[in-house]
Enzyme design. Sequence first.
Site, short mmCIF file in Angstrom:
data_model
loop_
_atom_site.label_atom_id
_atom_site.label_comp_id
_atom_site.label_asym_id
_atom_site.label_seq_id
_atom_site.Cartn_x
_atom_site.Cartn_y
_atom_site.Cartn_z
N VAL A 27 0.82 -1.21 0.00
CA VAL A 27 0.00 0.00 0.00
C VAL A 27 0.86 1.27 0.00
O VAL A 27 0.43 2.32 -0.47
CB VAL A 27 -0.96 -0.01 1.21
CG1 VAL A 27 -0.29 0.43 2.50
CG2 VAL A 27 -2.17 0.86 0.94
N PHE A 35 12.47 6.26 -14.62
CA PHE A 35 12.84 5.74 -13.31
C PHE A 35 14.31 5.35 -13.36
O PHE A 35 14.85 5.10 -14.43
CB PHE A 35 11.94 4.55 -12.93
CG PHE A 35 11.20 4.77 -11.63
CD1 PHE A 35 10.23 5.75 -11.52
CD2 PHE A 35 11.48 4.00 -10.49
CE1 PHE A 35 9.55 5.96 -10.32
CE2 PHE A 35 10.81 4.21 -9.30
CZ PHE A 35 9.84 5.19 -9.21
N GLN A 37 19.07 -3.72 -0.72
CA GLN A 37 19.03 -2.43 -1.42
C GLN A 37 18.85 -1.25 -0.47
O GLN A 37 17.91 -1.24 0.33
CB GLN A 37 17.89 -2.42 -2.43
CG GLN A 37 17.76 -1.09 -3.15
CD GLN A 37 16.91 -1.19 -4.40
OE1 GLN A 37 15.69 -1.20 -4.34
NE2 GLN A 37 17.56 -1.30 -5.53
N HIS A 84 17.89 2.62 -0.56
CA HIS A 84 17.30 3.65 -1.42
C HIS A 84 17.99 4.95 -1.08
O HIS A 84 18.17 5.27 0.10
CB HIS A 84 15.79 3.73 -1.13
CG HIS A 84 15.03 4.53 -2.13
ND1 HIS A 84 15.19 5.88 -2.26
CD2 HIS A 84 14.09 4.16 -3.05
CE1 HIS A 84 14.39 6.31 -3.22
NE2 HIS A 84 13.71 5.30 -3.72
N LEU A 98 10.20 7.08 2.96
CA LEU A 98 10.73 7.18 1.61
C LEU A 98 10.25 8.42 0.88
O LEU A 98 9.07 8.75 0.91
CB LEU A 98 10.25 5.95 0.83
CG LEU A 98 10.72 5.90 -0.61
CD1 LEU A 98 12.15 5.45 -0.68
CD2 LEU A 98 9.84 4.96 -1.42
N GLU A 104 11.51 7.85 -5.78
CA GLU A 104 12.38 8.13 -6.93
C GLU A 104 11.67 8.99 -7.96
O GLU A 104 12.30 9.67 -8.76
CB GLU A 104 12.75 6.77 -7.55
CG GLU A 104 13.91 6.79 -8.48
CD GLU A 104 14.49 5.38 -8.61
OE1 GLU A 104 14.95 4.82 -7.59
OE2 GLU A 104 14.47 4.85 -9.72
N ARG A 111 20.05 2.65 -7.99
CA ARG A 111 20.07 2.95 -6.55
C ARG A 111 21.37 2.56 -5.86
O ARG A 111 21.82 3.26 -4.96
CB ARG A 111 18.91 2.24 -5.88
CG ARG A 111 17.60 2.81 -6.31
CD ARG A 111 16.44 2.04 -5.76
NE ARG A 111 15.21 2.70 -6.18
CZ ARG A 111 14.00 2.22 -5.98
NH1 ARG A 111 13.84 1.07 -5.35
NH2 ARG A 111 12.95 2.87 -6.38
N HIS A 136 15.85 -0.54 2.01
CA HIS A 136 14.57 -0.44 1.31
C HIS A 136 14.01 -1.78 0.84
O HIS A 136 12.81 -2.01 0.91
CB HIS A 136 14.77 0.48 0.11
CG HIS A 136 13.52 0.78 -0.66
ND1 HIS A 136 12.38 1.28 -0.08
CD2 HIS A 136 13.23 0.66 -1.98
CE1 HIS A 136 11.45 1.46 -1.01
NE2 HIS A 136 11.93 1.08 -2.15
N ARG A 176 17.94 -4.22 -7.64
CA ARG A 176 16.65 -4.08 -8.33
C ARG A 176 16.51 -2.67 -8.90
O ARG A 176 16.87 -1.71 -8.25
CB ARG A 176 15.51 -4.34 -7.36
CG ARG A 176 14.14 -4.00 -7.92
CD ARG A 176 13.05 -4.29 -6.93
NE ARG A 176 12.97 -3.35 -5.84
CZ ARG A 176 12.16 -2.28 -5.81
NH1 ARG A 176 11.37 -2.02 -6.84
NH2 ARG A 176 12.14 -1.49 -4.77
#
Length: 584
Positions: A50, A120, A234, A236, A246, A249, A289, A357, A392
């Site tokens: 979500v 992205f 990862q 971020h 967050l 991006e 990232r 992240h 990723r």
Amino acid sequence: MARYGPNEHDVLIVGGGGAGLRAAIAVAETNPELSIAVVSKVYPMRSHTVSAEGGSAAVIKDNDSFDDHAYDTISGGDWLCDQDAVEAFVKEAPKELLQLEHWGCPWSREEDGSIAVRSFGGMTNKRTWFAADKTGFHLLHTMFQTTMKYDPIQRYDEYYVTRLLVDNGRCQGVVAIELATGKIEAIAARSVIMCTGGCGRIFPFTTNGNIKTGDGMAFAYREGVPLKDMEFVQYHPTGLPFTGILITEAARAEGGHLLNKDGYRYLQDYDLGEPKPEPIHRSMELGPRDRLSQAFEKEEEKGRTIEGPYGSYIHLDIQHLGEEIIDRKLPFVRELCLKYENIDPVKEMIPVRPVVHYMMGGIDTDIHGATKLDGLYAAGETACVSINGANRLGSNSLTELLVFGARAGQAAAEFASEQKPFSSALEALATDESRRIEKGFFSENGSNPESIASIRQEMYQAMEKGVGIYRSEDSLERSQEKIQELQERLMNVSIEDHSYTFNTELVAALELSNMLDISEAIIQSALQRTESRGSHQRVNYPDRDDEHFLAHSMAYKSEVGPPKIEYQPVTITRWPPGERVYGH
Ligand SMILES: Cc1cc2nc3c(=O)[nH]c(=O)nc-3n(C[C@H](O)[C@H](O)[C@H](O)COP(=O)(O)OP(=O)(O)OC[C@H]3O[C@@H](n4cnc5c(N)ncnc54)[C@H](O)[C@@H]3O)c2cc1C
């Protein structure tokens, strides 16, 4: 037509996030006769999906191609992705996102009414679909509503799964606690799909919600299923310094800049290309990232970051986009900054720093979501197929939930359709589990009782110090010793709350034991990979070493001590390993 007892189903899905709900729909569509259970420790709409903001990647525009999406994913993953999985992923991605449109997902539009896409990080073309900057909310809501159309889907909301039921080498369901009553029971199923999400919560500073404790990974690992590529964690590059919330991006995709303490766009110094006029793809702020987070650490070493009460930070500047674009395309960014930092990004710069992240690694599965354990499947962040390799690309994860959630649902439905009988031992296994929990957490354990909070705090420190963006042999070994010590101390935990209704202390204890198991898999996999690739950077081994490590690490649980690590070759189809080049 099969006959069902109470708590008996054909397919049981653990997790009501994006992967879980997509899998449930796929099972219902594959075989409408099957009985389906969706078990979730929180109400499904509260799953981490979500909170996804930025978007979901799939080729849709004429100037884009499947090969470009595949190549970006593979080079972004530093050639550790399985290329057969990536090829299937990019081809099925647009179908899945269009399907969501038909189920009611309000994708943002271009002026002419076609689907809008944004750039992205690490993607050569604009291919990230979005619903403003609340993509995860709309995606999950759309699927949640869609699941309601299917009568065979039965939900077990606020049930906490504690283990898998495995007998005769076959997974046949789970043991779960009904949180409202404390009742511990077996829920039998002919196949089980783990969709339990990631485990960012083993680190203190993370974008991940509190529920992301990697439970499903720990359950599979304890049953002998290997955890794959766990060393790849990862960071971020843009989290708010105190909360770790967050800043998507998308803020950089829309043209935001990262500035050091001198107001300088420092990324131009880090092999991520020169500042370019729009459109900027794969350069500077839209580099991948892992590279951006590593560049932050280097700036910090050079003393060019800003010191704050919660560690050093840099600035993300979106003021030049103007209020109209910010309100239309990044409304949530503005809302988060105002609420949590008391900053208005329309007229002020946003303080940000790298934050844990996402887990590239997870439960080892094949391209259909099947694990090595008969009857057990996995999809979403908890699984490792692997399309993410060593790093990723942003916006590939939401699409992954759909593509591989659907695939796992179909495969698990077919397996369950064989209607293999349940073993008679399931009730006894559930009773054993109930006793284990009673003995492990409710009785007086040892003369030196331990608290959950202190063990968790020490785990945080061990993970942050030892397994951060840059890792050394020494730091990893020390963290490994610490985790072993904490595993032993966990035996002495006894919880104070003995009530049956919503015993959150018990859940916290169970989650902690899962996190410790996963931590040891991460550390041991990181220790043995003596090279630097993607998000895994070893200080004394700065180069990628394809000769020895173009391979997935597979962590197997040992009876005592750290896990055993084996390696499995990476599937290469059409893109031989090459240099990762950005800024072109
Ligand atoms: C803040 C944030 C923003 C993001 N933005 C993006 C983005 O823009 N684009 C993108 O592609 N990706 C994004 N990601 C990543 C992506 O959102 C996640 O990887 C993805 O949503 C994970 O989905 P999932 O279905 O695998 O797991 P989740 O959504 O985490 O769901 C896990 C489910 O498992 C259940 N569960 C777990 N353990 C148990 C247990 N023991 N018993 C019962 N139930 C259990 C939970 O209740 C929950 O329902 C973002 C992630 C974060 C944290």
